[in-house]
Design a protein around this motif. Sequence first.
Motif, PDB file in Angstrom:
ATOM      1  N   THR A 116      24.519  60.296 -13.192  1.00 13.51           N
ATOM      2  CA  THR A 116      24.408  60.134 -11.559  1.00 13.51           C
ATOM      3  C   THR A 116      24.882  58.693 -11.185  1.00 13.51           C
ATOM      4  OG1 THR A 116      22.606  62.254 -11.515  1.00 13.51           O
ATOM      5  CG2 THR A 116      23.209  60.891  -9.223  1.00 13.51           C
ATOM      6  N   ARG A 117      25.272  58.619 -10.689  1.00 16.10           N
ATOM      7  CA  ARG A 117      25.311  56.652 -10.369  1.00 16.10           C
ATOM      8  C   ARG A 117      25.009  56.870  -8.391  1.00 16.10           C
ATOM      9  NH1 ARG A 117      29.518  57.588 -13.926  1.00 16.10           N
ATOM     10  NH2 ARG A 117      29.026  55.960 -15.870  1.00 16.10           N
ATOM     11  N   LEU A 118      24.924  55.290  -8.492  1.00 18.15           N
ATOM     12  CA  LEU A 118      24.386  55.938  -6.872  1.00 18.15           C
ATOM     13  C   LEU A 118      25.396  54.094  -6.467  1.00 18.15           C
ATOM     14  CD1 LEU A 118      21.862  57.626  -7.762  1.00 18.15           C
ATOM     15  CD2 LEU A 118      21.087  57.141  -5.261  1.00 18.15           C
ATOM     16  N   HIS A 119      25.066  53.908  -6.019  1.00 17.55           N
ATOM     17  CA  HIS A 119      26.300  52.107  -5.211  1.00 17.55           C
ATOM     18  C   HIS A 119      25.273  52.186  -4.034  1.00 17.55           C
ATOM     19  CE1 HIS A 119      29.423  49.250  -4.772  1.00 17.55           C
ATOM     20  NE2 HIS A 119      28.068  48.665  -4.709  1.00 17.55           N
ATOM     21  N   CYS A 120      25.001  51.341  -3.957  1.00 17.69           N
ATOM     22  CA  CYS A 120      24.621  50.777  -1.542  1.00 17.69           C
ATOM     23  C   CYS A 120      25.305  49.773  -1.445  1.00 17.69           C
ATOM     24  CB  CYS A 120      22.501  51.206  -1.552  1.00 17.69           C
ATOM     25  SG  CYS A 120      22.594  49.739  -0.157  1.00 17.69           S
ATOM     26  N   LEU A 121      26.320  49.883  -0.717  1.00 21.45           N
ATOM     27  CA  LEU A 121      26.866  48.421  -0.105  1.00 21.45           C
ATOM     28  C   LEU A 121      26.025  47.554   1.066  1.00 21.45           C
ATOM     29  CD1 LEU A 121      29.973  49.141  -0.360  1.00 21.45           C
ATOM     30  CD2 LEU A 121      29.295  47.223  -1.288  1.00 21.45           C
ATOM     31  N   PHE A 122      25.311  47.224   1.088  1.00 16.52           N
ATOM     32  CA  PHE A 122      25.231  46.472   2.221  1.00 16.52           C
ATOM     33  C   PHE A 122      25.705  45.937   3.229  1.00 16.52           C
ATOM     34  CE2 PHE A 122      22.125  43.835  -1.257  1.00 16.52           C
ATOM     35  CZ  PHE A 122      21.831  44.824  -1.361  1.00 16.52           C
ATOM     36  N   GLY A 123      25.085  46.671   4.841  1.00 21.11           N
ATOM     37  CA  GLY A 123      26.467  46.346   5.218  1.00 21.11           C
ATOM     38  C   GLY A 123      25.726  44.730   6.370  1.00 21.11           C
ATOM     39  N   SER A 137      22.702  50.094   5.822  1.00 20.04           N
ATOM     40  CA  SER A 137      23.668  50.365   4.468  1.00 20.04           C
ATOM     41  C   SER A 137      24.273  51.843   4.237  1.00 20.04           C
ATOM     42  CB  SER A 137      22.173  50.300   3.328  1.00 20.04           C
ATOM     43  OG  SER A 137      21.344  49.069   3.421  1.00 20.04           O
ATOM     44  N   VAL A 138      24.665  52.017   3.075  1.00 18.67           N
ATOM     45  CA  VAL A 138      26.209  53.230   2.760  1.00 18.67           C
ATOM     46  C   VAL A 138      26.346  52.625   1.215  1.00 18.67           C
ATOM     47  CG1 VAL A 138      28.359  54.268   3.025  1.00 18.67           C
ATOM     48  CG2 VAL A 138      27.655  52.593   5.165  1.00 18.67           C
ATOM     49  N   ILE A 139      25.544  54.250   1.361  1.00 16.20           N
ATOM     50  CA  ILE A 139      24.417  54.611  -0.291  1.00 16.20           C
ATOM     51  C   ILE A 139      25.962  55.625  -1.119  1.00 16.20           C
ATOM     52  CG2 ILE A 139      23.269  55.505  -2.406  1.00 16.20           C
ATOM     53  CD1 ILE A 139      21.393  54.476   0.066  1.00 16.20           C
ATOM     54  N   LEU A 140      26.754  55.628  -1.808  1.00 11.79           N
ATOM     55  CA  LEU A 140      27.405  56.722  -1.977  1.00 11.79           C
ATOM     56  C   LEU A 140      26.603  57.380  -3.503  1.00 11.79           C
ATOM     57  CD1 LEU A 140      31.052  55.501  -2.658  1.00 11.79           C
ATOM     58  CD2 LEU A 140      29.881  57.384  -0.774  1.00 11.79           C
ATOM     59  N   ARG A 141      26.291  58.661  -3.713  1.00 16.20           N
ATOM     60  CA  ARG A 141      26.292  59.146  -5.389  1.00 16.20           C
ATOM     61  C   ARG A 141      27.536  60.150  -5.313  1.00 16.20           C
ATOM     62  NH1 ARG A 141      20.677  62.611  -4.066  1.00 16.20           N
ATOM     63  NH2 ARG A 141      22.041  64.037  -3.261  1.00 16.20           N
ATOM     64  N   GLU A 142      27.184  59.877  -6.862  1.00 10.22           N
ATOM     65  CA  GLU A 142      28.260  60.300  -7.497  1.00 10.22           C
ATOM     66  C   GLU A 142      27.564  61.198  -9.515  1.00 10.22           C
ATOM     67  OE1 GLU A 142      31.799  58.588  -9.186  1.00 10.22           O
ATOM     68  OE2 GLU A 142      32.589  57.733  -7.240  1.00 10.22           O
ATOM     69  N   SER A 143      27.765  62.268  -9.105  1.00  9.81           N
ATOM     70  CA  SER A 143      27.118  63.308 -10.669  1.00  9.81           C
ATOM     71  C   SER A 143      28.086  63.706 -11.537  1.00  9.81           C
ATOM     72  CB  SER A 143      26.216  64.762  -9.972  1.00  9.81           C
ATOM     73  OG  SER A 143      25.341  63.754  -9.307  1.00  9.81           O
ATOM     74  N   CYS A 144      27.808  63.414 -12.649  1.00  6.17           N
ATOM     75  CA  CYS A 144      29.349  64.180 -12.984  1.00  6.17           C
ATOM     76  C   CYS A 144      28.724  64.335 -14.542  1.00  6.17           C
ATOM     77  CB  CYS A 144      30.568  63.293 -13.957  1.00  6.17           C
ATOM     78  SG  CYS A 144      31.758  63.740 -14.743  1.00  6.17           S
ATOM     79  N   TRP A 145      28.901  65.846 -14.703  1.00  4.85           N
ATOM     80  CA  TRP A 145      28.753  66.520 -16.217  1.00  4.85           C
ATOM     81  C   TRP A 145      29.386  66.568 -17.003  1.00  4.85           C
ATOM     82  CZ3 TRP A 145      25.046  70.778 -14.271  1.00  4.85           C
ATOM     83  CH2 TRP A 145      23.488  70.613 -13.522  1.00  4.85           C
ATOM     84  N   ARG A 146      29.110  66.506 -18.259  1.00  2.00           N
ATOM     85  CA  ARG A 146      29.937  66.765 -19.356  1.00  2.00           C
ATOM     86  C   ARG A 146      29.296  67.535 -21.198  1.00  2.00           C
ATOM     87  NH1 ARG A 146      35.169  62.728 -18.461  1.00  2.00           N
ATOM     88  NH2 ARG A 146      35.102  61.258 -17.698  1.00  2.00           N
ATOM     89  N   GLU A 147      30.151  67.878 -21.463  1.00  2.60           N
ATOM     90  CA  GLU A 147      29.960  68.934 -22.742  1.00  2.60           C
ATOM     91  C   GLU A 147      30.681  69.345 -23.333  1.00  2.60           C
ATOM     92  OE1 GLU A 147      27.058  73.118 -22.579  1.00  2.60           O
ATOM     93  OE2 GLU A 147      26.294  71.463 -21.591  1.00  2.60           O
ATOM     94  N   ALA A 148      30.605  69.634 -24.654  1.00  2.19           N
ATOM     95  CA  ALA A 148      31.803  69.970 -25.665  1.00  2.19           C
ATOM     96  C   ALA A 148      30.391  70.535 -27.451  1.00  2.19           C
ATOM     97  CB  ALA A 148      32.190  68.308 -26.423  1.00  2.19           C
ATOM     98  N   THR A 149      31.112  71.071 -27.757  1.00  4.16           N
ATOM     99  CA  THR A 149      30.627  71.198 -28.959  1.00  4.16           C
ATOM    100  C   THR A 149      31.479  70.463 -29.790  1.00  4.16           C
ATOM    101  OG1 THR A 149      31.981  73.416 -30.055  1.00  4.16           O
ATOM    102  CG2 THR A 149      29.983  73.379 -28.357  1.00  4.16           C
ATOM    103  N   PHE A 150      30.031  69.938 -31.337  1.00  5.30           N
ATOM    104  CA  PHE A 150      31.185  69.150 -31.924  1.00  5.30           C
ATOM    105  C   PHE A 150      32.475  69.961 -32.442  1.00  5.30           C
ATOM    106  CE2 PHE A 150      27.616  67.180 -32.557  1.00  5.30           C
ATOM    107  CZ  PHE A 150      27.925  65.973 -32.726  1.00  5.30           C
ATOM    108  N   GLN A 151      32.731  71.530 -32.779  1.00  5.85           N
ATOM    109  CA  GLN A 151      33.474  72.267 -33.264  1.00  5.85           C
ATOM    110  C   GLN A 151      34.871  71.870 -32.404  1.00  5.85           C
ATOM    111  OE1 GLN A 151      32.475  76.303 -33.826  1.00  5.85           O
ATOM    112  NE2 GLN A 151      34.743  77.552 -34.260  1.00  5.85           N
ATOM    113  N   ALA A 152      34.725  71.858 -31.226  1.00  9.62           N
ATOM    114  CA  ALA A 152      35.417  70.995 -30.276  1.00  9.62           C
ATOM    115  C   ALA A 152      36.293  70.703 -29.955  1.00  9.62           C
ATOM    116  CB  ALA A 152      35.229  71.917 -28.549  1.00  9.62           C
ATOM    117  N   LEU A 153      35.257  69.391 -30.559  1.00 10.23           N
ATOM    118  CA  LEU A 153      35.712  68.103 -30.323  1.00 10.23           C
ATOM    119  C   LEU A 153      36.753  67.851 -32.074  1.00 10.23           C
ATOM    120  CD1 LEU A 153      32.896  66.230 -29.122  1.00 10.23           C
ATOM    121  CD2 LEU A 153      34.764  66.196 -28.343  1.00 10.23           C
TER     122      LEU A 153
END
Length: 291
Positions: A223-230, A235-251
């Motif tokens: 989860t990344r949050l970036h706040c730009l001072f105005g 202030s405006v805050i952007l929040r991005e969430s990114c979930w990643r996943e893989a098995t060793f077998q798939a890789l």
Amino acid sequence: MEWKSDEKELKAAGAEPLPDGRCGLFIRGWEIESRKRSILTSLQLQQWEEELHTSHLPEMVFGDNSLVLKHVNTGTKIHFNAFDALVGWKHEALPPVEVPAAAKWKFRSKPLQQVVLDYDYTFTTPYSGSETVESNAEFVRGLSNESSSSLQWENCMDKIDLVALASKEPILFYDEIILYEDELADNGISLLTVKVRVMPSGWFLLLRFWLRVDGVLMRLRDTRLHCLFGEHMKSVILRESCWREATFQALSSKGYPSDCAAYSDPSIISERLPIIMQKAQKLSIEIPCKH
């Protein structure tokens, strides 16, 4: 190594260190503070187990560690701590990751006891931070507690500009805080951390849950949050969430190495892990005009 701020850069950005030996700074209406303490004592762990209704907690819980970002005039507070993250783990209650027999044997706490993995021993959490609006702030006085208890995030298509964040801008404050960690009985790693850095233009943070069950699975939840001072303390805050996943077998089937040693740094291998969830949200903070 502890971060040392540059007094000239702080002054030029209109920032100042927090008083009373606290770690952090005050800038453009934001009070940003990190706290790092030792792991919980056995008595504290017992209290947490009772509150969380569990008999399982990570090996190392830094229960007094935290990162707090508070917009003083509006009382908007975004903060990160281990307890709330473990509440998320309890609520999500993922099924336990299946491990090979040899690895499963090592999870036994007592040699003569039959292995029963009936809980998510990886401590995977959907946690993306905690938030409150403190009602003693200037603009929320007179509002009911209910109307000021949560922040209004809006789904958006905006993206955090990581290229701009990589530009040569003075770093006024930086810290990395571990919230909890477990080495899965030497069969991998489960780690929750939050990093923050503050620049003259705004602040940026990365909350990261990293899991590697050796030979079985890797999971990365960022989860990344970036706040730009105005202007005018906006202030405006952007929040991005990114979930990643893989098995060793798939890789391995894609030609990537199956050796666990190749996967020690999540930043390097994150692009190899397919995305399973992604979303972006935006929050605008400003002090309403007084009539």
